[in-house]
Design a protein around this motif. Structure first.
Motif, PDB file in Angstrom:
ATOM      1  N   SER A 288      64.298  31.212  72.819  1.00 15.84           N
ATOM      2  CA  SER A 288      64.233  30.247  71.717  1.00 15.84           C
ATOM      3  C   SER A 288      62.795  30.152  71.233  1.00 15.84           C
ATOM      4  N   ARG A 289      62.623  29.991  69.927  1.00 16.83           N
ATOM      5  CA  ARG A 289      61.300  29.911  69.327  1.00 16.83           C
ATOM      6  C   ARG A 289      61.073  28.530  68.725  1.00 16.83           C
ATOM      7  N   VAL A 290      59.888  28.005  68.975  1.00 12.50           N
ATOM      8  CA  VAL A 290      59.473  26.725  68.406  1.00 12.50           C
ATOM      9  C   VAL A 290      58.295  27.022  67.495  1.00 12.50           C
ATOM     10  N   TRP A 291      58.385  26.612  66.230  1.00  6.18           N
ATOM     11  CA  TRP A 291      57.354  26.965  65.248  1.00  6.18           C
ATOM     12  C   TRP A 291      56.381  25.815  65.035  1.00  6.18           C
ATOM     13  N   PHE A 292      55.133  26.176  64.800  1.00  8.77           N
ATOM     14  CA  PHE A 292      54.126  25.176  64.461  1.00  8.77           C
ATOM     15  C   PHE A 292      53.233  25.733  63.361  1.00  8.77           C
ATOM     16  N   ASP A 293      52.650  24.847  62.579  1.00 12.06           N
ATOM     17  CA  ASP A 293      51.766  25.241  61.482  1.00 12.06           C
ATOM     18  C   ASP A 293      50.315  25.088  61.912  1.00 12.06           C
ATOM     19  N   MET A 294      49.549  26.166  61.752  1.00  5.53           N
ATOM     20  CA  MET A 294      48.124  26.116  62.051  1.00  5.53           C
ATOM     21  C   MET A 294      47.385  26.840  60.939  1.00  5.53           C
ATOM     22  N   GLU A 295      46.311  26.253  60.492  1.00 11.54           N
ATOM     23  CA  GLU A 295      45.532  26.831  59.402  1.00 11.54           C
ATOM     24  C   GLU A 295      44.891  28.157  59.845  1.00 11.54           C
ATOM     25  N   LEU A 296      45.019  29.181  58.990  1.00 15.21           N
ATOM     26  CA  LEU A 296      44.340  30.448  59.253  1.00 15.21           C
ATOM     27  C   LEU A 296      42.864  30.270  58.920  1.00 15.21           C
ATOM     28  N   ARG A 297      42.007  30.460  59.892  1.00 16.41           N
ATOM     29  CA  ARG A 297      40.576  30.280  59.653  1.00 16.41           C
ATOM     30  C   ARG A 297      39.789  31.349  60.409  1.00 16.41           C
ATOM     31  N   GLU A 298      38.550  31.496  60.016  1.00 16.83           N
ATOM     32  CA  GLU A 298      37.693  32.517  60.620  1.00 16.83           C
ATOM     33  C   GLU A 298      37.459  32.196  62.096  1.00 16.83           C
ATOM     34  N   THR A 299      37.457  33.245  62.909  1.00 21.81           N
ATOM     35  CA  THR A 299      37.194  33.093  64.338  1.00 21.81           C
ATOM     36  C   THR A 299      35.875  33.782  64.668  1.00 21.81           C
ATOM     37  N   GLU A 300      34.918  33.010  65.124  1.00 19.70           N
ATOM     38  CA  GLU A 300      33.646  33.620  65.557  1.00 19.70           C
ATOM     39  C   GLU A 300      33.908  34.420  66.829  1.00 19.70           C
ATOM     40  N   LEU A 301      33.474  35.671  66.809  1.00 19.42           N
ATOM     41  CA  LEU A 301      33.765  36.556  67.933  1.00 19.42           C
ATOM     42  C   LEU A 301      32.693  36.455  69.004  1.00 19.42           C
ATOM     43  N   THR A 302      33.143  36.252  70.238  1.00 19.40           N
ATOM     44  CA  THR A 302      32.230  36.262  71.389  1.00 19.40           C
ATOM     45  C   THR A 302      32.634  37.336  72.400  1.00 19.40           C
ATOM     46  N   ARG A 303      33.837  37.894  72.245  1.00 19.76           N
ATOM     47  CA  ARG A 303      34.317  38.894  73.197  1.00 19.76           C
ATOM     48  C   ARG A 303      33.451  40.152  73.094  1.00 19.76           C
ATOM     49  N   PRO A 304      33.272  40.861  74.198  1.00 19.36           N
ATOM     50  CA  PRO A 304      32.430  42.059  74.149  1.00 19.36           C
ATOM     51  C   PRO A 304      33.071  43.149  73.308  1.00 19.36           C
ATOM     52  N   ILE A 305      32.272  43.773  72.433  1.00 16.17           N
ATOM     53  CA  ILE A 305      32.722  44.909  71.631  1.00 16.17           C
ATOM     54  C   ILE A 305      31.712  46.034  71.859  1.00 16.17           C
ATOM     55  N   ALA A 306      32.129  47.044  72.582  1.00 16.08           N
ATOM     56  CA  ALA A 306      31.223  48.130  72.952  1.00 16.08           C
ATOM     57  C   ALA A 306      30.914  49.015  71.751  1.00 16.08           C
ATOM     58  N   GLN A 307      29.685  49.491  71.669  1.00 14.47           N
ATOM     59  CA  GLN A 307      29.320  50.435  70.615  1.00 14.47           C
ATOM     60  C   GLN A 307      29.989  51.790  70.833  1.00 14.47           C
ATOM     61  N   THR A 308      30.253  52.118  72.086  1.00 14.82           N
ATOM     62  CA  THR A 308      30.847  53.422  72.410  1.00 14.82           C
ATOM     63  C   THR A 308      32.164  53.205  73.152  1.00 14.82           C
ATOM     64  N   PRO A 309      33.251  52.919  72.421  1.00 13.04           N
ATOM     65  CA  PRO A 309      34.516  52.586  73.088  1.00 13.04           C
ATOM     66  C   PRO A 309      35.120  53.733  73.892  1.00 13.04           C
ATOM     67  N   PHE A 310      34.697  54.971  73.638  1.00 11.79           N
ATOM     68  CA  PHE A 310      35.215  56.099  74.403  1.00 11.79           C
ATOM     69  C   PHE A 310      34.516  56.263  75.756  1.00 11.79           C
ATOM     70  N   VAL A 311      33.412  55.547  75.932  1.00 10.31           N
ATOM     71  CA  VAL A 311      32.602  55.694  77.138  1.00 10.31           C
ATOM     72  C   VAL A 311      32.809  54.470  78.026  1.00 10.31           C
ATOM     73  N   PRO A 312      33.031  54.630  79.333  1.00  8.69           N
ATOM     74  CA  PRO A 312      33.241  53.477  80.220  1.00  8.69           C
ATOM     75  C   PRO A 312      32.092  52.480  80.121  1.00  8.69           C
TER      76      PRO A 312
END
Length: 633
Positions: A288-312
């Motif tokens: 069962s699904r329960v729906w809610f309304d939330m405003e779409l807004r910009e998310t400041e990114l803090t998660r790590p984003i590697a410059q070289t995603p192919f490299v460990p």
């Protein structure tokens, strides 16, 4: 929430056992802090309104009523926050007591998910107080005019971003052989919360972290594990507040243990739904699904984003990963050489990175086969653009590995070819360049025929993506060992081999690494390389970044641009990133015809361009939608 990024938090408040008002005060304080930091979904620990360690007090109505009143208070005081809040509390339904996760949004109780698996072993004795939920559990309650359902099969979905679909399981639910979160993920939940009160013992933290990461990978979901901490009774146990956020097998954030507060990161829900569409073994179920309304807004990114995603990203794992990749490449080639009964392997050695790696792989393959390295024929073919540096490096490397080395000057044959087709030697156009590349391929192919061998391709994944190869020139071989190795990874593999080999081999490989990337098809200037690939086509580290996110997760240019700006902040400005992203998209589409007829080659990573495997695209596909978005950046 734009671009599919949802900022989430695991929040561990300080609590007092059985003091619901105190606990609600601290929960509200963390809600306010999370809201100020742009969090869109925050989770609190198991039974945090009362404390997990209340023991037989759970049977007392005064405690249960206190938890109910404080949950309604939290709902009321967060009504102005456009944030999903998940709080743990005990809930009675007649003569039954459930351990629940309550979902709140803008003052409303959307619903509650009860715990399915109640532990009753060693230090746990929850069955003394709580009832296990099952698929038939469906209880409707009305609290202070609010109606909601207690049901373990609920997913809470955002109206404006259906990919933002949230559910929960509680502590022990994760530790059983078939966690409820697996079914909830299959039913469409992209974010799973775990409200937990996991006591701490030696070695448990690493096990817990691995469990969370693996469950997020198995469910192709974001998984937020929120743990009880300071204030729980220490009569027999200690709680560490070990909060963990993972996405599809990757650890995004974790808290220091024995602390309180927020652990924050972002879950990319559109990336997860793309991955689910891509893996057609991911079967969706029904809830069962329960729906809610939330405003779409910009998310400041803090998660790590590697410059070289192919490299460990973990450099401690880099050596082991490099060895594994070289072994995969070498094993693929060894299998083909054995099957073809090839007497030799012919490698065109330019003194550049790609051909050096191809030779390294070929040497490893012949060592696996127990074959004499002299059966590897390394051919250097100097022409109009060859410098003494690259020629000497090619010769030195071939000798250092103990291979058979041949130098075949092709200037005279290319000149004669230009005479034959009426091409002016002073016209340094694409004909001038490609004529040399095709002559080299002809030499290698004929030499392979003469020696009963096979030509080993040198071109890498980055060049295939950009079409930076001469059609039926260096584009063609009898087995392409680098076909799924991007340029950024070629560098790491070559550096690893340099360190491993040492001596003269290591020295010359390090000089190859220091040599500018170039096809060396135009005459040198003052003896130095005049044609530098990255000045012409753009930095490979950017192109590999674009390639990874376009192919691996189907991201659109505006999202790739946003992520690249964060990953390369302080390295490239926005205009430079936009320029080369536009170049990448344009070239990727128009150069597909070269990828439609690639030689065989081993797949070693999650992104390849083989027309027989991971990437199938018509050569006349139109790039207009992607280019339009690039122009709007």
């Amino acid at each position: 929430m734009k671009d599919g990024f949802i900022k989430v938090a695991a929040a561990t408040p300080e609590i007092h056992v059985a003091d619901c008002a105190f606990n609600a005060d601290n929960i509200l304080a963390l809600c306010r802090e999370a809201n100020e930091k742009g969090v869109q979904a925050v989770c609190f620990p198991e039974l945090c309104l009362t404390g997990y360690t209340c023991s037989d007090l759970f049977l007392h109505n005064i405690l249960l009523d206190g938890a109910k009143q404080q949950l309604l208070r939290i709902a009321g005081e967060t009504a102005e926050m456009d944030m999903l809040i998940v709080v743990g509390l005990p809930v009675r339904v007649g003569g039954t007591l459930y351990n629940c996760a309550a979902f709140l949004h803008k003052g409303n109780i959307l619903g509650m998910i009860p715990k399915r698996n109640i532990p009753n072993y060693t230090e746990f004795y929850e069955l003394r107080h709580f009832t296990e939920a099952d698929d038939d559990t469906e209880e409707y309650l009305e609290w202070d005019g609010q109606e909601f359902c207690i049901d373990p099969n609920q997913i809470f979905c955002c109206t404006d971003l259906p990919d933002f679909a949230v559910s929960a399981e509680i502590c022990e639910d994760l530790w059983v052989p078939n966690p409820p979160s697996s079914d909830l993920a299959c039913a469409g939940a992209t974010i799973l919360f775990n409200l937990s009160a996991s006591d701490e013992i030696i070695g448990k933290a690493a096990y817990r972290r691995n469990l969370v990461c693996m469950q997020s990978g198995r469910g192709l979901c974001g998984y937020i594990y929120c743990d009880a901490g300071q204030g729980e009774s220490s009569t027999d146990l200690v709680f560490a507040a070990h909060n963990i956020i993972a996405e599809n097998g990757t650890l995004l954030a974790q808290s220091p243990r024995f602390a309180t507060g927020l652990t924050i990161s972002e879950i990319d829900v559109t990336r997860l739904t793309y991955e689910r569409r891509r893996q057609n073994t991911f079967r969706e179920g029904y809830v069962s699904r329960v729906w809610f309304d939330m405003e779409l807004r910009e998310t400041e990114l803090t998660r790590p984003i590697a410059q070289t995603p192919f490299v460990p990203s973990d450099k401690g794992d880099l050596a082991a990963r490099c060895e594994e990749i070289l072994t995969l490449q070498a094993t693929g080639l060894a299998t083909r050489v054995r099957h073809a009964h090839a007497k030799t392997a012919v490698v065109g050695l330019s003194g550049g990175l790609d051909s050096a790696l191809a030779l390294i792989v070929t040497v490893h393959a012949f060592d696996l086969l127990g074959r004499d390295r002299r059966d590897i024929i390394a051919v250097t073919m100097p022409c109009f653009g060859t410098t003494s540096r690259t020629k000497n490096n090619a010769l030195t490397l071939a000798a250092a590995y103990g291979t058979t080395c041949k130098t075949i000057e092709i200037g005279a044959s290319v000149t004669q070819h230009f005479i034959d087709i009426g091409h002016d030697m002073e016209d340094h156009s694409v004909t001038f360049e490609n004529g040399q590349a095709r002559e080299r391929t002809q030499v290698l192919m004929d030499l392979a025929n003469k020696t009963g061998g096979m030509v080993i391709g040198t071109g890498d994944l980055s060049e295939l993506a950009l079409g930076w190869a001469t059609y039926n020139g260096d584009h063609m071989s009898m087995y392409g060992v680098n076909s799924s190795i991007p340029k950024t990874l070629v560098r790491y593999l070559t550096a690893y081999e340099a360190d491993r080999a040492g001596g003269e081999t290591g020295r010359v490989l390090r000089d190859v690494l220091a040599t500018p990337v170039s096809p060396e098809l135009l005459p040198p200037k003052d003896g130095e390389i005049s044609q530098k690939t990255e000045e012409l086509v753009g930095p490979y580290e950017l192109h590999d970044f674009f390639l990874y996110y376009l192919l691996r997760f189907g991201m659109e240019p505006k999202k790739i641009f946003r992520m690249a700006k964060q990953a390369f902040a302080g390295v490239y400005d926005d205009a430079t990133i936009k320029k080369w992203l536009t170049t990448f998209v344009r070239r990727f589409f128009i150069q597909q015809f070269k990828r439609s007829c690639l030689p065989d080659g081993p797949k070693v990573g999650t992104v390849t361009l083989s027309p027989r495997g991971d990437w199938r695209m018509p050569s006349d596909a139109v790039s207009a939608l992607w280019m339009e978005q690039c122009e709007q950046l």
